[in-house]
Design a protein around this motif. Structure first.
Motif, PDB file in Angstrom:
ATOM      1  N   THR A  43       0.850  -1.198   0.000  1.00 54.66           N
ATOM      2  CA  THR A  43       0.000   0.000   0.000  1.00 54.66           C
ATOM      3  C   THR A  43       0.878   1.238   0.000  1.00 54.66           C
ATOM      4  O   THR A  43       1.680   1.443   0.911  1.00 54.66           O
ATOM      5  CB  THR A  43      -0.914   0.005   1.230  1.00 54.66           C
ATOM      6  OG1 THR A  43      -1.680  -1.192   1.210  1.00 54.66           O
ATOM      7  CG2 THR A  43      -1.850   1.196   1.206  1.00 54.66           C
ATOM      8  N   LEU A  44       0.739   2.057  -1.035  1.00 52.17           N
ATOM      9  CA  LEU A  44       1.525   3.298  -1.104  1.00 52.17           C
ATOM     10  C   LEU A  44       0.782   4.431  -0.419  1.00 52.17           C
ATOM     11  O   LEU A  44       1.366   5.241   0.284  1.00 52.17           O
ATOM     12  CB  LEU A  44       1.784   3.678  -2.558  1.00 52.17           C
ATOM     13  CG  LEU A  44       2.654   2.729  -3.363  1.00 52.17           C
ATOM     14  CD1 LEU A  44       2.964   3.330  -4.707  1.00 52.17           C
ATOM     15  CD2 LEU A  44       3.943   2.432  -2.622  1.00 52.17           C
ATOM     16  N   LEU A  45      -0.501   4.501  -0.673  1.00 51.40           N
ATOM     17  CA  LEU A  45      -1.344   5.540  -0.081  1.00 51.40           C
ATOM     18  C   LEU A  45      -2.692   4.875   0.119  1.00 51.40           C
ATOM     19  O   LEU A  45      -2.978   3.870  -0.533  1.00 51.40           O
ATOM     20  CB  LEU A  45      -1.532   6.703  -1.059  1.00 51.40           C
ATOM     21  CG  LEU A  45      -0.346   7.538  -1.440  1.00 51.40           C
ATOM     22  CD1 LEU A  45      -0.724   8.501  -2.535  1.00 51.40           C
ATOM     23  CD2 LEU A  45       0.174   8.306  -0.243  1.00 51.40           C
ATOM     24  N   PRO A  46      -3.527   5.445   0.961  1.00 51.57           N
ATOM     25  CA  PRO A  46      -4.880   4.907   1.014  1.00 51.57           C
ATOM     26  C   PRO A  46      -5.492   5.013  -0.386  1.00 51.57           C
ATOM     27  O   PRO A  46      -5.577   6.103  -0.934  1.00 51.57           O
ATOM     28  CB  PRO A  46      -5.601   5.833   1.995  1.00 51.57           C
ATOM     29  CG  PRO A  46      -4.534   6.550   2.726  1.00 51.57           C
ATOM     30  CD  PRO A  46      -3.325   6.570   1.864  1.00 51.57           C
ATOM     31  N   GLY A  47      -5.878   3.916  -0.954  1.00 52.69           N
ATOM     32  CA  GLY A  47      -6.443   3.949  -2.305  1.00 52.69           C
ATOM     33  C   GLY A  47      -5.432   3.750  -3.404  1.00 52.69           C
ATOM     34  O   GLY A  47      -5.796   3.657  -4.559  1.00 52.69           O
ATOM     35  N   LEU A  48      -4.168   3.690  -3.079  1.00 47.25           N
ATOM     36  CA  LEU A  48      -3.139   3.449  -4.105  1.00 47.25           C
ATOM     37  C   LEU A  48      -2.311   2.242  -3.661  1.00 47.25           C
ATOM     38  O   LEU A  48      -1.466   2.357  -2.782  1.00 47.25           O
ATOM     39  CB  LEU A  48      -2.252   4.678  -4.287  1.00 47.25           C
ATOM     40  CG  LEU A  48      -1.079   4.514  -5.256  1.00 47.25           C
ATOM     41  CD1 LEU A  48      -1.554   4.195  -6.652  1.00 47.25           C
ATOM     42  CD2 LEU A  48      -0.233   5.779  -5.296  1.00 47.25           C
ATOM     43  N   ILE A  71      -2.795   0.917 -12.038  1.00 44.51           N
ATOM     44  CA  ILE A  71      -1.725   1.827 -11.648  1.00 44.51           C
ATOM     45  C   ILE A  71      -0.414   1.057 -11.468  1.00 44.51           C
ATOM     46  O   ILE A  71       0.661   1.557 -11.786  1.00 44.51           O
ATOM     47  CB  ILE A  71      -2.119   2.647 -10.394  1.00 44.51           C
ATOM     48  CG1 ILE A  71      -1.356   3.952 -10.361  1.00 44.51           C
ATOM     49  CG2 ILE A  71      -1.921   1.904  -9.114  1.00 44.51           C
ATOM     50  CD1 ILE A  71      -1.830   4.974 -11.340  1.00 44.51           C
ATOM     51  N   GLU A 131     -10.026   6.590 -13.036  1.00 45.86           N
ATOM     52  CA  GLU A 131     -10.033   6.343 -11.593  1.00 45.86           C
ATOM     53  C   GLU A 131     -10.555   7.541 -10.822  1.00 45.86           C
ATOM     54  O   GLU A 131     -11.065   7.397  -9.716  1.00 45.86           O
ATOM     55  CB  GLU A 131      -8.622   5.984 -11.118  1.00 45.86           C
ATOM     56  CG  GLU A 131      -8.142   4.660 -11.675  1.00 45.86           C
ATOM     57  CD  GLU A 131      -6.940   4.111 -10.926  1.00 45.86           C
ATOM     58  OE1 GLU A 131      -6.310   4.872 -10.182  1.00 45.86           O
ATOM     59  OE2 GLU A 131      -6.651   2.918 -11.105  1.00 45.86           O
ATOM     60  N   GLY A 132     -10.415   8.734 -11.401  1.00 44.75           N
ATOM     61  CA  GLY A 132     -10.931   9.923 -10.730  1.00 44.75           C
ATOM     62  C   GLY A 132     -12.420   9.796 -10.465  1.00 44.75           C
ATOM     63  O   GLY A 132     -12.926  10.302  -9.467  1.00 44.75           O
ATOM     64  N   GLY A 184     -12.674   5.383  -8.701  1.00 43.73           N
ATOM     65  CA  GLY A 184     -11.823   4.799  -7.672  1.00 43.73           C
ATOM     66  C   GLY A 184     -10.808   3.851  -8.299  1.00 43.73           C
ATOM     67  O   GLY A 184     -10.800   3.660  -9.512  1.00 43.73           O
ATOM     68  N   PRO A 185      -9.931   3.251  -7.460  1.00 40.82           N
ATOM     69  CA  PRO A 185      -8.867   2.395  -7.982  1.00 40.82           C
ATOM     70  C   PRO A 185      -9.422   1.209  -8.772  1.00 40.82           C
ATOM     71  O   PRO A 185     -10.447   0.649  -8.407  1.00 40.82           O
ATOM     72  CB  PRO A 185      -8.152   1.898  -6.727  1.00 40.82           C
ATOM     73  CG  PRO A 185      -8.612   2.781  -5.641  1.00 40.82           C
ATOM     74  CD  PRO A 185      -9.928   3.321  -6.010  1.00 40.82           C
TER      75      PRO A 185
END
Lengths: 506, 491, 109
Positions: free
Chosen positions: B64-69, B131, B182-183, B186-187
């Motif tokens: 997990t890089l970021l919440p949602g990424l 991504i 994704e905008g 979402g992912p």
């Protein structure tokens, strides 16, 4: 055991204060040590990193930490406030500061016969003062303290630019100083107006009392104009390239990576913490448009430079433009995204990774300039073979600046781009993606030179491996910031202003 | 354990890259050992996972890089197909490159980026979300550029610049498309039958076009193919890598993922974007063949042939229908095997007897019989002669087009096969049936060898032959592609 | 008009004059002087605001800030003058000995 840690109450050592006092003390000691001052580099680098790490640890454990100097509470006393944003900047200041001072040890010590040099004598107190000023801005809790930090930075940064004493450097320093002093005055005037309107300059007290009134708006606009002059934001960027291009390489690294970010931190605090309700949609879009213009103008000019340090300096002008996009992009899209405060966090990520990457890049450029004698681009051919570590560092730093994955620059850009699409403001996405392509354009020019065959005559001077490795270390940190971004992300959410989620012009 | 395997697979080449970068230029033996160990290790891991996946195991790792990424590595049958191909060809290309480059300059740099490039390809193969795919796709661009400019002369640098302009713009379009999608939604992960349910058609179509354009640059779809022929200035192993293992395949693989695992067949049909994609592919097939016919430089002819052949994969993807899909997917492997053989041989010809142009091929079959035999097998396969690998692909594509009711595709296949024959057969004719020109500078003696230069081409030629002959076996490329399609894509 | 208002207006006028000098001045010395005039204007304005309530005692905080501001302005001026002199020494053409130097003419550009 988290429970018992929380029971300990507030931390025992005020790391915010230590992080300011330590480098300032070092500056004094350096002035006394004279030609031995370069021995301070290693202990100060280690101490700076340790203090920043402890500060972050405390923020993670206790949340936002407020230290009142001498026990006087605001509005009369002065408070230092350490939040996620501030402690993250403290860490980057410590890391870039360590890189710069360690790299400078060889160039700014005594000369071959062990005598003191003017350059060496002036450099160390100035560098430590600059680091102290930066730390003061990261932790300051009121607008007047921020002013003092800014001024400390101005004086030392200008002196660093003028350090070489060549006419071009002196002229650049003069120009920088006049811009910076004008900026200070505008900031001071704004602060005075705010004080009169609200009776305090403490950021937290102001955020509670500020009403959308004319005086506040006038003050914030004046201060923003002043800060933009100091941060070299378009259209007040003219002083930066000559100044950062003619300073000695380690000084350029410090200036380009950190000194221009300090005014931006103040802008963030001003718009998001002091007076989030005064921005209208037009103001936010207008500030964003200035940023976009900065990205384009800086990149196009960077494409046309023939000196490596000027390319990097114009790249700073372009990269600073991204920071302004926080104003139109922050908030407004919280429901559409699985996370909130995307743009605000993204901009801070961008600033942090730019600091690391730009520091690495200037240090690598410094190593290359030492090897070939100057920093002309057409003499860079084949230097990659001679200085492989510096060249690799330059490449890694370039990846981060272009916003390519995996790097901190990508994480920042990802958050900004997602906010732009989610809020339907696709035009900012076009600017950012175009800016990334332009960055690739101006950064691959020197990179291809580094990989080209060397056809020019003349031997290259040696630069030791460990000095090149300093640049590589910083560049890798800027990549790691993107690869391990969850921790920094969570740190930045501590003490994050609510307006970062809600947006400015809602 | 199941989370560890994909990570280790990725790490083999990443680690090799790191170690090789640190090696001094002179330590050739250590470099060779590291290279081959990593390549063998990776192939072993791929085979291990094939057994697992065939038995129904799943392998997945998340960072997990970021919440949602999230970066997601996930091994499914399609991923394994590409992974095994790249691992197998990496091993052979490494062997070939060690011999081809000999004691040339900058070898640590070269093999470092070479390994990094394979790591990026592995990542592309194992990506479990859009991504993640983008991250490795971009890493691929960055790691191949130093290989393209490896020689460091003016022509290489110009080709490198061109390569960057194309691929960086492509990546920018891909990123814009991904984030646009994704905008709003979402992912997006890769899932069976696609993960998009509904949405604004403008966004869906717009993002699709942007993403296909971004992927089409690497897949060298006309008119985005301009970088590929000029990148031919790179050393032969690099060309092999660009054409068969990594770059163009990453683009084609991405298009397969996009159509089947992101949008899904149903949605692509509803949006009506499948047919235009197939038409672009058909145009690319014909155009590439026509341009190949005009080239007199062997490597440039092969480059245009790649433009044409990779579009078969895209054609199969755009047509839908199980048979067309099988044809497209299996061509990913078949084209790789055949094209890498051709490049290995072209490189060997240039290196050993100085042949770089079509006219110089006269009598080459007598001087380098093994090399030319391998070359011939691959060229005949490209034309689509049974029982070679290329025939299998074309056969399935043909049946698929009938299934989908797109009869015009048969005409495209027929014309393209004729054109393939027209640009490959003269080469074979010259090599085998014409007498060598009496040139004192190039004596007509046999110049076959050394084994490390010739061997890889023979192995891949044999593999291309075997892939056609034993296409009926379950673990052949065709068998595996059928498994992919029945397991993942069959409605 | 009350005394604080008069001071405030004076300060505003000084800021205006100084800004003109700072932006339009051709030589470095004029610009430095302009900066100092702006500074004086701001300090005067700020000081006058300390007495904004006729009934209450004068607010001491602005004074503390003004003193800090003056120190900062002094440091900035000193640095600017030092750079201007160095620049002049580096760039001025060699003069015959005995001739007085015209330091007012030093121009950073």
């Amino acid at each position: 055991m988290p429970a018992t840690l929380a029971d300990l109450g507030m931390p025992l050592v005020p790391w915010a204060a230590v992080s300011v006092v330590l480098p300032l003390t070092a500056a004094l000691v350096a002035a006394l040590l004279g030609r031995h001052a370069h021995h301070l580099a290693v202990p100060m680098a280690l101490a700076g990193i340790a203090v920043a790490a402890l500060a972050i640890l405390d923020v993670v454990r206790h949340g936002v930490i407020e230290t009142t100097i001498g026990g006087w509470t605001p509005p009369l006393g002065i408070a230092l406030r350490l939040d996620g944003l501030g402690s993250a900047f403290l860490a980057v200041i410590a890391l870039v500061g360590a890189g710069v001072t360690l790299f400078a040890r060889a160039g700014f010590g005594p000369d071959a016969e062990g005598r003191e040099t003017r350059r060496g004598y002036a450099f160390w107190p100035l560098v430590f003062c600059t680091i102290g000023g930066l730390a003061a801005i990261a932790v300051a809790g009121d607008l007047f303290n921020l002013y003092v930090g800014l001024e400390l930075l101005t004086v030392t940064a200008v002196a660093l630019v003028a350090l070489d004493g060549k006419p071009a450097a002196l002229a650049a320093a003069m120009r920088y100083l006049l811009f910076a002093l004008l900026g200070s005055l505008l900031y001071l005037l704004g602060a005075a107006i705010l004080y009169v309107a609200h009776g305090t300059l403490d950021i937290r007290l102001l955020s509670r009392s500020a009403d959308p009134e004319t005086a506040t708006l006038a003050a914030v606009v004046l201060m923003t104009a002043g800060l933009m002059a100091k941060a070299a934001l378009f259209p007040l960027h003219g002083w930066l390239p000559p100044a950062h291009g003619s300073a000695p390489a380690p000084a350029s690294a410090l200036l380009s990576a950190l000194v221009v970010k300090a005014p931006f931190i103040i802008m963030l605090r001003l718009w998001f913490e002091v007076a989030p309700e005064i921005a209208t949609s037009v103001v936010a879009q207008g500030l964003g448009a200035l940023g976009a213009a900065g990205i384009l103008v800086g990149s196009l000019l960077a494409l046309r430079q023939h000196r490596l340090k000027l390319v990097i300096a114009y790249s700073t002008v372009a990269q600073l433009g991204y920071l302004m996009l926080v104003f139109p992009l922050a908030g407004g899209s919280g429901e559409q995204q699985p996370w909130s405060a995307g743009a605000w966090t993204g901009v801070v990520f961008h600033a942090l990774s730019h600091a690391l990457a730009k520091g690495a890049m200037f240090i690598a450029a410094g190593a290359m300039a030492e090897a070939i004698g100057d920093d002309r681009m057409d003499r860079l051919d084949g230097v990659g073979q001679h200085l492989p570590i510096a060249a690799f560092a330059f490449g890694l730093a370039a990846v981060s600046l272009m916003g390519l994955p995996p790097s901190g620059g990508f994480t920042g850009k990802y958050l900004l781009l997602t906010s732009a699409f989610a809020s339907g403001q696709w035009w900012w996405a076009v600017v950012m993606i175009g800016g990334g392509l332009l960055a690739a354009g101006y950064l691959f020019r020197p990179l291809s030179r580094l990989l080209a065959k060397r056809e020019q005559p003349g031997a290259l001077l040696a630069v030791t491996r460990w000095r090149q490795a300093i640049a590589l270390g910083l560049a890798m940190l800027s990549v790691l910031l993107g690869l391990l971004s969850l921790g920094p992300y969570e740190l930045l959410q501590i003490g994050r202003p609510g307006s970062a989620v809600e947006g400015l012009s809602s | 354990m199941n989370a560890l395997l994909p990570v280790v697979t990725l790490a083999t080449s990443l680690l090799a890259a790191g170690v090789i970068f640190l090696l001094p230029e002179s330590s050739k033996t250590v470099r060779t050992v590291v290279n081959l160990t990593a390549a063998l290790g990776k192939l072993g891991l791929a085979l291990l996972m094939i057994i697992g996946v065939a038995a129904g195991e799943t392998y997945e790792a998340t960072l997990t890089l970021l919440p949602g990424l999230d970066l997601i590595l996930r091994v499914d049958a399609l991923a394994l197909l590409f992974l095994t191909l790249s691992a197998f060809l990496w091993l052979l290309t490494t062997v070939y490159a060690i011999s081809y480059l000999g004691d040339g300059p900058h070898l640590s740099r070269f093999f470092g980026f070479f390994s990094l490039c394979v790591a990026a390809t592995t990542g592309v193969a194992l990506s479990g979300s859009l991504i993640t795919f983008f991250v490795f796709y971009e890493l691929l661009t960055l790691s191949t550029w130093p290989l393209v400019v490896h020689k460091g002369d003016g022509a290489s640098l110009a080709a490198g610049r061109r390569y960057l302009i194309y691929t960086m713009s492509g990546s920018a379009a891909l990123l814009a498309g991904i984030l646009w999608l994704e905008g709003g939604l979402g992912p997006i992960e890769f899932t069976r039958h696609g993960s998009l349910d509904a949405g604004d058609p403008t966004v869906l179509i717009g993002a699709f076009v942007l993403m296909v354009a971004g992927l089409g640059v690497k897949a060298a779809l006309v008119p985005l193919h301009g970088w590929l022929p000029s990148a031919m200035v790179a050393p032969a192993p690099v060309s092999a890598l660009l054409h068969a293992v990594a770059v163009v395949k990453a683009g084609a693989f991405g298009i397969i993922r996009l159509v089947y695992d992101v949008y899904g067949v149903t949605l692509v049909n509803e949006l009506g974007v499948g047919l235009p994609l197939a038409i672009v592919a058909a145009v690319t097939i014909i155009y590439g063949s026509l341009r190949a016919l005009q080239q007199h430089d062997i490597k440039r002819r092969l480059a245009y042939s790649t433009v044409s052949q990779v579009a078969y994969i895209v054609l199969g993807t755009g047509l839908f229908g199980p048979y067309a899909t099988i044809g497209g997917v299996v061509h990913l492997v078949h084209q790789g095997l055949m094209k890498i053989t051709l490049f290995f041989c072209a490189g060997a010809l240039a290196e050993r007897i100085g042949v770089t142009r079509v006219e110089q091929l006269d009598g080459a079959g007598r001087r380098m019989p093994l090399t030319m035999a391998a070359f011939s097998v691959a060229a005949l396969g490209m034309i689509g002669l049974p029982p070679l690998a290329g025939f299998v692909s074309k056969w399935y594509l043909g049946i698929g087009s009938l299934q989908a009711g797109q009869h015009w595709v048969l005409a495209v296949l027929a014309v393209s096969s004729l054109l393939n024959a027209a640009y490959f057969l003269p080469l074979l004719h010259r090599a085998w049936f014409l007498a060598p020109a009496d040139d004192p500078a190039r004596p007509a003696a046999r110049r076959e060898g050394p084994a490390w230069l010739i061997g890889p081409g023979l192995v891949t030629a044999a593999a291309a032959l075997g892939a056609g002959l034993f296409a009926g076996l379950p673990l052949s490329p065709l068998g595996w592609s059928t498994l992919i399609v029945t397991r993942n894509y069959a409605p | 008009m009350t005394a604080p208002a008069l001071y405030g207006l004076c300060g505003a006028a000084l800021v205006g004059i100084g800004l003109y000098g700072l932006l339009a001045g051709a030589s470095a010395l004029r610009r430095i002087l302009g900066f100092n005039v702006v500074g004086s204007g701001i300090f005067l304005y700020f000081g006058s605001l300390a007495a904004r309530h006729p009934t209450l005692a004068v607010d001491p905080v602005p004074q503390a800030m003004i003193i800090t501001g003056i120190v900062v302005a002094l440091a900035g001026t000193a640095l600017a003058v030092a750079i201007a002199i160095r620049l002049h020494d580096e760039t001025a053409p060699a003069r015959p000995p005995g001739e007085a130097e015209d330091r007012d003419a030093c121009d950073p550009r």
